[in-house]
Write a protein that holds these residues in place. Structure first.
Motif, PDB file in Angstrom:
ATOM      1  N   ARG A  90      42.128  49.917  41.493  1.00  0.00           N
ATOM      2  CA  ARG A  90      42.558  48.582  41.048  1.00  0.00           C
ATOM      3  C   ARG A  90      42.616  47.624  42.241  1.00  0.00           C
ATOM      4  N   GLU A  91      43.153  48.082  43.364  1.00  0.00           N
ATOM      5  CA  GLU A  91      43.207  47.246  44.564  1.00  0.00           C
ATOM      6  C   GLU A  91      41.798  46.908  45.045  1.00  0.00           C
ATOM      7  N   PHE A  92      40.907  47.890  45.010  1.00  0.00           N
ATOM      8  CA  PHE A  92      39.515  47.668  45.411  1.00  0.00           C
ATOM      9  C   PHE A  92      38.862  46.635  44.499  1.00  0.00           C
ATOM     10  N   GLU A  93      39.096  46.747  43.201  1.00  0.00           N
ATOM     11  CA  GLU A  93      38.523  45.791  42.249  1.00  0.00           C
ATOM     12  C   GLU A  93      39.025  44.374  42.519  1.00  0.00           C
ATOM     13  N   ASN A  94      40.306  44.246  42.850  1.00  0.00           N
ATOM     14  CA  ASN A  94      40.855  42.927  43.173  1.00  0.00           C
ATOM     15  C   ASN A  94      40.154  42.341  44.396  1.00  0.00           C
ATOM     16  N   ASP A  95      39.979  43.179  45.432  1.00  0.00           N
ATOM     17  CA  ASP A  95      39.294  42.723  46.637  1.00  0.00           C
ATOM     18  C   ASP A  95      37.844  42.357  46.333  1.00  0.00           C
ATOM     19  N   LEU A  96      37.201  43.187  45.533  1.00  0.00           N
ATOM     20  CA  LEU A  96      35.802  42.949  45.193  1.00  0.00           C
ATOM     21  C   LEU A  96      35.638  41.646  44.411  1.00  0.00           C
ATOM     22  N   GLU A  97      36.558  41.369  43.520  1.00  0.00           N
ATOM     23  CA  GLU A  97      36.507  40.122  42.750  1.00  0.00           C
ATOM     24  C   GLU A  97      36.540  38.910  43.692  1.00  0.00           C
ATOM     25  N   LEU A  98      37.426  38.966  44.684  1.00  0.00           N
ATOM     26  CA  LEU A  98      37.512  37.862  45.649  1.00  0.00           C
ATOM     27  C   LEU A  98      36.220  37.725  46.454  1.00  0.00           C
ATOM     28  N   ILE A  99      35.637  38.849  46.835  1.00  0.00           N
ATOM     29  CA  ILE A  99      34.402  38.830  47.614  1.00  0.00           C
ATOM     30  C   ILE A  99      33.257  38.248  46.791  1.00  0.00           C
ATOM     31  N   VAL A 100      33.164  38.647  45.524  1.00  0.00           N
ATOM     32  CA  VAL A 100      32.111  38.118  44.656  1.00  0.00           C
ATOM     33  C   VAL A 100      32.285  36.612  44.467  1.00  0.00           C
ATOM     34  N   GLN A 101      33.509  36.161  44.277  1.00  0.00           N
ATOM     35  CA  GLN A 101      33.762  34.727  44.143  1.00  0.00           C
ATOM     36  C   GLN A 101      33.323  33.983  45.393  1.00  0.00           C
ATOM     37  N   ARG A 102      33.653  34.532  46.573  1.00  0.00           N
ATOM     38  CA  ARG A 102      33.240  33.895  47.832  1.00  0.00           C
ATOM     39  C   ARG A 102      31.730  33.856  47.948  1.00  0.00           C
ATOM     40  N   GLY A 103      31.077  34.948  47.569  1.00  0.00           N
ATOM     41  CA  GLY A 103      29.615  34.988  47.615  1.00  0.00           C
ATOM     42  C   GLY A 103      28.991  33.939  46.716  1.00  0.00           C
ATOM     43  N   LYS A 104      29.547  33.791  45.516  1.00  0.00           N
ATOM     44  CA  LYS A 104      29.032  32.779  44.589  1.00  0.00           C
ATOM     45  C   LYS A 104      29.226  31.372  45.144  1.00  0.00           C
ATOM     46  N   ARG A 105      30.384  31.148  45.777  1.00  0.00           N
ATOM     47  CA  ARG A 105      30.667  29.816  46.344  1.00  0.00           C
ATOM     48  C   ARG A 105      29.654  29.419  47.411  1.00  0.00           C
ATOM     49  N   ILE A 106      29.173  30.403  48.160  1.00  0.00           N
ATOM     50  CA  ILE A 106      28.200  30.061  49.208  1.00  0.00           C
ATOM     51  C   ILE A 106      26.756  30.213  48.725  1.00  0.00           C
ATOM     52  N   GLY A 107      26.585  30.508  47.436  1.00  0.00           N
ATOM     53  CA  GLY A 107      25.255  30.521  46.846  1.00  0.00           C
ATOM     54  C   GLY A 107      24.513  31.834  46.892  1.00  0.00           C
ATOM     55  N   LEU A 108      25.198  32.937  47.163  1.00  0.00           N
ATOM     56  CA  LEU A 108      24.519  34.237  47.152  1.00  0.00           C
ATOM     57  C   LEU A 108      24.193  34.639  45.715  1.00  0.00           C
ATOM     58  N   THR A 109      23.022  35.228  45.531  1.00  0.00           N
ATOM     59  CA  THR A 109      22.657  35.749  44.212  1.00  0.00           C
ATOM     60  C   THR A 109      23.219  37.160  44.060  1.00  0.00           C
ATOM     61  N   LYS A 110      23.197  37.649  42.832  1.00  0.00           N
ATOM     62  CA  LYS A 110      23.654  39.012  42.569  1.00  0.00           C
ATOM     63  C   LYS A 110      22.819  40.003  43.379  1.00  0.00           C
ATOM     64  N   LYS A 111      21.518  39.767  43.412  1.00  0.00           N
ATOM     65  CA  LYS A 111      20.617  40.654  44.150  1.00  0.00           C
ATOM     66  C   LYS A 111      20.970  40.666  45.643  1.00  0.00           C
ATOM     67  N   GLU A 112      21.263  39.501  46.214  1.00  0.00           N
ATOM     68  CA  GLU A 112      21.623  39.422  47.632  1.00  0.00           C
ATOM     69  C   GLU A 112      22.946  40.149  47.900  1.00  0.00           C
ATOM     70  N   MET A 113      23.899  39.993  46.985  1.00  0.00           N
ATOM     71  CA  MET A 113      25.188  40.674  47.160  1.00  0.00           C
ATOM     72  C   MET A 113      25.024  42.182  47.095  1.00  0.00           C
ATOM     73  N   ILE A 114      24.216  42.652  46.146  1.00  0.00           N
ATOM     74  CA  ILE A 114      23.981  44.091  46.021  1.00  0.00           C
ATOM     75  C   ILE A 114      23.284  44.616  47.278  1.00  0.00           C
TER      76      ILE A 114
END
Length: 125
Positions: A90-114
């Motif tokens: 659950r803690e990891f998922e919370n951290d991951l959610e924040l990281i994905v949000q940050r990635g989206k804010r700077i324009g990273l695609t799903k493919k780039e994040m993966i």
């Protein structure tokens, strides 16, 4: 118990205390039945308000990480291995959610994040 707080962090002091105690539980440094310092002693050691340590302890108790006994103190709650793993996930998922949000804010695609995840995952191997 070793807790380091930063007065320059954007994270509230009580949250820093709470998260570091949780990390010590997850890593096995703190085990079931271990006593935490009293709120006053911890506040004095960290040079923070007792209200700050009280809030951290209260939230840890609400989340099931510790139990308090009036007149006896605060202790690490019993953690079943599967429950402990669930908390860690659950803690990891919370951290991951924040990281994905940050990635989206700077324009990273799903493919780039993966791709970045794969790079960092393989680095530790």
């Amino acid at each position: 118990m070793n807790i380091l707080i930063s007065n320059t962090s954007k994270e509230p002091l009580f949250q820093q205390i709470k998260e570091q105690i949780k990390e010590q539980i997850f890593s096995g440094i703190l085990k079931e039945g271990d006593a935490l310092p009293s709120m006053r002693i911890l506040a004095k050691e960290l040079k923070v308000s007792v209200i700050t340590t009280k809030r951290a302890y209260e939230e840890l108790e609400q989340d099931g990480y510790v139990v308090s006994a009036v007149g006896k103190g605060t202790f690490i709650a019993g953690q079943q291995p599967h429950v402990l793993r669930e908390w860690q996930v659950r803690e990891f998922e919370n951290d991951l959610e924040l990281i994905v949000q940050r990635g989206k804010r700077i324009g990273l695609t799903k493919k780039e994040m993966i791709h970045l995840l794969e790079i960092y995952f393989e680095e530790d191997m």
